[in-house]
Design an enzyme around this catalytic site. Sequence first.
Site, short mmCIF file in Angstrom:
data_model
loop_
_atom_site.label_atom_id
_atom_site.label_comp_id
_atom_site.label_asym_id
_atom_site.label_seq_id
_atom_site.Cartn_x
_atom_site.Cartn_y
_atom_site.Cartn_z
N TYR A 200 1.47 110.27 88.13
CA TYR A 200 2.08 109.35 87.92
C TYR A 200 0.77 108.19 87.60
O TYR A 200 -0.26 107.44 88.45
CB TYR A 200 2.75 107.91 88.63
CG TYR A 200 4.12 108.73 89.68
CD1 TYR A 200 4.90 109.48 88.46
CD2 TYR A 200 4.87 108.34 90.65
CE1 TYR A 200 6.32 110.52 88.74
CE2 TYR A 200 5.68 108.32 91.08
CZ TYR A 200 6.08 109.86 90.06
OH TYR A 200 7.69 110.90 90.51
N HIS B 221 6.20 119.01 92.97
CA HIS B 221 6.84 118.24 91.95
C HIS B 221 8.22 118.30 90.72
O HIS B 221 9.43 117.82 90.15
CB HIS B 221 5.95 117.68 91.04
CG HIS B 221 6.67 116.12 90.37
ND1 HIS B 221 5.57 115.02 90.34
CD2 HIS B 221 7.52 115.29 90.21
CE1 HIS B 221 6.05 113.84 89.52
NE2 HIS B 221 7.58 114.16 89.94
N PRO C 280 18.60 106.38 90.68
CA PRO C 280 19.47 105.88 91.71
C PRO C 280 20.32 104.91 90.31
O PRO C 280 21.79 104.82 90.40
CB PRO C 280 19.56 105.59 92.94
CG PRO C 280 18.34 105.35 93.17
CD PRO C 280 17.37 106.00 92.15
N LEU C 281 19.90 103.91 89.53
CA LEU C 281 19.87 102.96 89.14
C LEU C 281 19.82 103.48 87.08
O LEU C 281 20.03 103.01 86.71
CB LEU C 281 19.38 101.64 89.59
CG LEU C 281 18.85 101.01 90.27
CD1 LEU C 281 18.82 100.35 90.72
CD2 LEU C 281 20.91 101.06 91.01
#
Length: 325
Positions: free
Chosen positions: A56, A124, A204-205
Site C-alpha cells: 500500500y 498477500h 465489506p462495503l
Amino acid sequence: MKYIKLGDLQVSRIGLGAMGMSHGLTGAGSDDAESVRTIHRAVDLGVTLIDTAEIYGPYINEDLVGRALKGRRDQVVLATKFGMIDHGGSGAWNLNSGPANIRTSVEGSLERLGTDHIDLCYQHRVDPNTPIEETAGAVAELIAEGKVRHFGLSEAGPDTIRRAHAVHPVTAVQSEYSLWTRGIEDRVLPVLRELGIGLVPFAPLGHGFLTGTVRSESDFEEGDFRRGNPRFTGENFRRNLALADEVQAIAAEVGATPAQVAIAWLLAQGDDLAPIPGTKRVTRVEENTAADGLRLGAEVLVKLSGLPPAAGDTHTGAGLSMLER
C-alpha cells in the site's frame, strides 16, 4: 464492541482497513492528520484489528499506521502482508513469497510499523512459483523468532489453505466478501470452518458502492483503482446502482445507514469472521463500528441474502489471475 476469535487470536468483531488512507482510492494521502485521528478514534471505540500491507503505497501506509499507533501499540492486533513486492529486483506488483523475500518484507514492515512483532502476517497473494509449504515454513521460522505471532493467507483457495495449514496453523484467511461478493461461500468458507480458521472479509462495503454514496463514474480520481474496474464502469455500473438502492431502501426500513446494514449482514454470517471496512474519516469509522449494535431480523436477512450478485468481475484480468477464491 464485541470480540471474536480468529483461530486462537482474539480481535474486535469489526476491524479497520487502512489501505485507502494512503493508496488506491480517491483522496488517498490527502489528509494524513485525519487518517491518524481515524485510527485513534477506532481504537477508542474498541477496534483492535488494524490492517495494512507493504504494497500500500508502497510502504507509506505502514509508515502512517506506525506513526498513528505510537504509544498505543499494545492496544491493537496489527496485521500486515507480504508477497506482492519482489525485493530481489523486479519490485512492486511482482509476486514473490520465497523465504528470503518474506524475511526482507517482514524486517521492513517491523521498522515502518515501529514494532518488534507483527500480530497477524498474511501472504498477500499466492505465489505460483513458490510452494506454499516453503512459504508457511518461512513464516513459521519468523514466529519461532517472535517477529510474527500468527500466520494468515489472503485470497487463497481450499487446496492452498489445507497445504499451508498442514505446515503451520493458519489463523485467518482474508478475502473479499460482502453482500455483492459471495464467491467464497461455496468453496472457501466450509474449509475454514472445518479447520477452525477465521475469516477477515475485506471490502465489506463493496469498495464504497454499498454505502449509496457512489453515484457516478466521475466520482473517481485518476489513480483510483475503481476507474476501469469492471464493476464500476459502463452498464455494470448502472446495474449495480440498482443493487445499492435496494440496500439503501432496506436501511431506511430498519433505521440504519446502508453501510451499517451491509456490515451487520456480514456479522450475522457467523462469529468466526471480522470484517475490516476501510475509511480515512472519523465520522465513517464511528458509523461503521456502530453496526456492531445493529440486529437485523430474520426477514431482513433473507431479503438481503436474496439480492442479486453484482454485475462484473471484482478485478481486471491481471488482478483476477492472482485470486484463488
